[in-house]
Design a protein around this motif. Sequence first.
Motif, short mmCIF file in Angstrom:
data_model
loop_
_atom_site.label_atom_id
_atom_site.label_comp_id
_atom_site.label_asym_id
_atom_site.label_seq_id
_atom_site.Cartn_x
_atom_site.Cartn_y
_atom_site.Cartn_z
N LEU A 7 0.89 -1.19 0.19
CA LEU A 7 0.21 0.07 -0.07
C LEU A 7 0.83 1.24 -0.19
CD1 LEU A 7 -2.81 -0.86 2.45
CD2 LEU A 7 -3.06 -0.93 -0.04
N LEU A 8 1.87 1.19 0.59
CA LEU A 8 2.90 2.29 0.70
C LEU A 8 3.53 2.62 -0.78
CD1 LEU A 8 4.29 4.33 2.45
CD2 LEU A 8 6.12 2.74 3.09
N LEU A 9 3.77 1.61 -1.28
CA LEU A 9 4.41 1.54 -2.45
C LEU A 9 3.40 2.26 -3.45
CD1 LEU A 9 6.84 0.66 -4.54
CD2 LEU A 9 5.51 -1.42 -5.13
N LEU A 10 2.06 1.72 -3.39
CA LEU A 10 1.08 2.27 -4.29
C LEU A 10 0.57 3.90 -3.98
CD1 LEU A 10 -1.29 1.96 -6.26
CD2 LEU A 10 -2.77 1.27 -4.38
N PHE A 11 0.89 4.22 -2.89
CA PHE A 11 0.83 5.69 -2.39
C PHE A 11 1.83 6.38 -2.87
CE2 PHE A 11 2.39 8.98 0.47
CZ PHE A 11 1.37 9.73 0.65
N GLY A 12 3.12 5.97 -2.62
CA GLY A 12 4.37 6.58 -3.26
C GLY A 12 4.03 6.61 -4.81
N PHE A 13 3.42 5.55 -5.53
CA PHE A 13 3.43 6.05 -7.05
C PHE A 13 2.31 7.13 -7.56
CE2 PHE A 13 4.80 1.52 -8.01
CZ PHE A 13 5.99 1.92 -8.17
N VAL A 14 1.50 7.25 -6.63
CA VAL A 14 0.25 8.10 -6.77
C VAL A 14 0.86 9.45 -6.54
CG1 VAL A 14 -1.91 8.84 -5.96
CG2 VAL A 14 -1.92 6.69 -6.18
N ALA A 15 1.62 9.51 -5.43
CA ALA A 15 2.02 10.99 -4.96
C ALA A 15 3.05 11.46 -5.96
CB ALA A 15 2.81 10.72 -3.64
N LEU A 16 3.89 10.52 -6.74
CA LEU A 16 4.77 10.85 -7.59
C LEU A 16 4.13 11.53 -8.88
CD1 LEU A 16 7.41 7.91 -7.64
CD2 LEU A 16 7.71 10.31 -7.08
N GLY A 19 2.37 14.54 -7.94
CA GLY A 19 3.35 15.79 -7.89
C GLY A 19 4.01 16.30 -8.98
N ALA A 20 4.19 15.42 -10.02
CA ALA A 20 4.85 15.70 -11.32
C ALA A 20 3.84 16.42 -12.08
CB ALA A 20 5.13 14.30 -11.98
N GLY A 21 2.45 16.21 -11.87
CA GLY A 21 1.18 16.83 -12.53
C GLY A 21 1.32 18.51 -12.09
N LEU A 22 1.48 18.55 -10.79
CA LEU A 22 1.21 19.72 -10.21
C LEU A 22 2.68 20.63 -10.34
CD1 LEU A 22 -0.18 18.90 -6.68
CD2 LEU A 22 -1.19 20.21 -8.53
N PHE A 23 3.57 20.02 -10.43
CA PHE A 23 4.86 20.71 -10.61
C PHE A 23 4.94 21.17 -12.09
CE2 PHE A 23 9.34 20.49 -12.46
CZ PHE A 23 9.87 21.49 -11.49
N VAL A 24 4.40 20.26 -13.11
CA VAL A 24 4.41 20.77 -14.33
C VAL A 24 3.39 22.00 -14.77
CG1 VAL A 24 3.83 20.20 -16.71
CG2 VAL A 24 5.17 18.47 -15.54
N ASP A 25 2.25 21.84 -14.07
CA ASP A 25 1.39 23.06 -14.22
C ASP A 25 1.85 24.26 -13.64
OD1 ASP A 25 -0.49 20.90 -15.49
OD2 ASP A 25 -1.68 20.77 -13.57
N GLY A 26 2.42 24.14 -12.54
CA GLY A 26 2.80 25.50 -11.87
C GLY A 26 3.98 25.97 -12.47
N SER A 27 4.99 25.05 -12.96
CA SER A 27 6.19 25.74 -13.46
C SER A 27 6.09 26.22 -15.11
CB SER A 27 7.25 24.64 -13.55
OG SER A 27 7.52 24.26 -12.26
N ILE A 192 6.91 18.62 -2.82
CA ILE A 192 6.63 17.96 -1.71
C ILE A 192 6.08 16.31 -1.97
CG2 ILE A 192 5.15 17.53 0.56
CD1 ILE A 192 5.40 20.69 0.72
N PHE A 193 5.13 16.24 -2.86
CA PHE A 193 4.62 15.00 -3.30
C PHE A 193 5.64 14.26 -3.92
CE2 PHE A 193 -0.15 14.98 -3.47
CZ PHE A 193 -0.16 15.85 -2.15
N ILE A 194 6.55 14.58 -4.70
CA ILE A 194 7.41 14.07 -5.44
C ILE A 194 8.58 13.57 -4.46
CG2 ILE A 194 9.41 14.32 -7.17
CD1 ILE A 194 7.83 16.40 -8.58
N GLY A 196 8.39 13.15 -1.33
CA GLY A 196 7.75 12.08 -0.34
C GLY A 196 7.50 10.93 -0.85
N GLY A 197 6.94 10.86 -2.25
CA GLY A 197 6.48 9.93 -2.98
C GLY A 197 7.94 8.92 -3.43
N GLY A 198 9.04 9.49 -3.68
CA GLY A 198 10.16 8.84 -3.88
C GLY A 198 10.74 8.13 -2.86
N GLN A 199 10.73 8.73 -1.59
CA GLN A 199 11.00 8.17 -0.37
C GLN A 199 10.34 6.94 -0.22
OE1 GLN A 199 13.72 8.92 1.47
NE2 GLN A 199 14.49 10.80 0.80
N ALA A 200 9.01 7.07 -0.26
CA ALA A 200 8.11 5.83 -0.06
C ALA A 200 8.40 4.74 -0.92
CB ALA A 200 6.68 6.49 0.03
#
Length: 329
Positions: A7-16, A19-27, A192-194, A196-200
Amino acid sequence: MLLFHALLLLFGFVALIKGAGLFVDGSSSLARNFKVPGLIIGLTIVALGTSAPELAVSISAALQGSNEIALSNVVGSNIFNLLCVLGICAIIHTVPSDQDILKRDFPLSIAATILVLLLACMGSVTSGSFLQSKMDHQAGTISRITGIILFAAFLAYLLYLIYDARKHPDHTESQECMPLWKCFFFIAVGLIFIIGGGQAVVYSAKEIAGAMGMSETLIGLTIVAVGTSLPELVTSIVAAKKGETGLAVGNAVGSNLFNLLLILGLSAAIHPITINVASVYDMLILTAVSAITYIFLLTKKSLKRSEGMIMVLLYAAEVLFAIARTYSM
């Protein structure tokens, strides 16, 4: 505990991915606020955003000393991008080749792959470990100096892309911009999502590998590589369904270059990456896969449905080979 780590692995992928989508939109919106051309945004910020999951996982792995995950994630993602992302897109719709990519980006991607492979083979030949039966036997090392060279090559490539984009500007109408505060908010939350997700992902992948008797190389090459390549897969499939298949080749090849030069370079610069014999085989497979895909694109100037099916079957065979060699050790 295994369910928790899954479940933690799945959460990490979702966060990644989120997070990538938010980073692209904002940047992207921040860059448009400062009148940066759209093509440059696409070549830099968006490309970096789709490679952010691989970057987060490999750097997290390097910081934790999990060299096998750092390297196998890059190699596995590149194999997946070529065989599955392009293969599935070709099954949905014929994928045309782009002359600039065939003349510049694809040959550079193959050259970078061969360079890393040669570094690995040099270490394995001098140590004699390539003749050893154990796949986890050390074959060589990607040193900090090599990592810095790869990263410098990435910067040179990026500067050339920006120069070429400014020389041939995109005159399409710019999109609406978000307010500055919202841009910075999206970038901050995305990072933050990227992170945290990477660490998870790295932590849970190591625990799952240990619990199931799998090597870190195998789990990095398969589960982690597929999970971090989901942004490229989703982007290309959506584009293929809309008939905009020209994006697929550039997306896959561009991501592969980012993975080899930026991600592997930074990871090695942070912590030297030990290469085992299994990774040498994987890089040989990546080199062969790159050559096959390049030949497909060169000969018919496109990827047909039949070629897409062959590529997906090749990926399935490669995964089965990786699993078989792990459990035959």
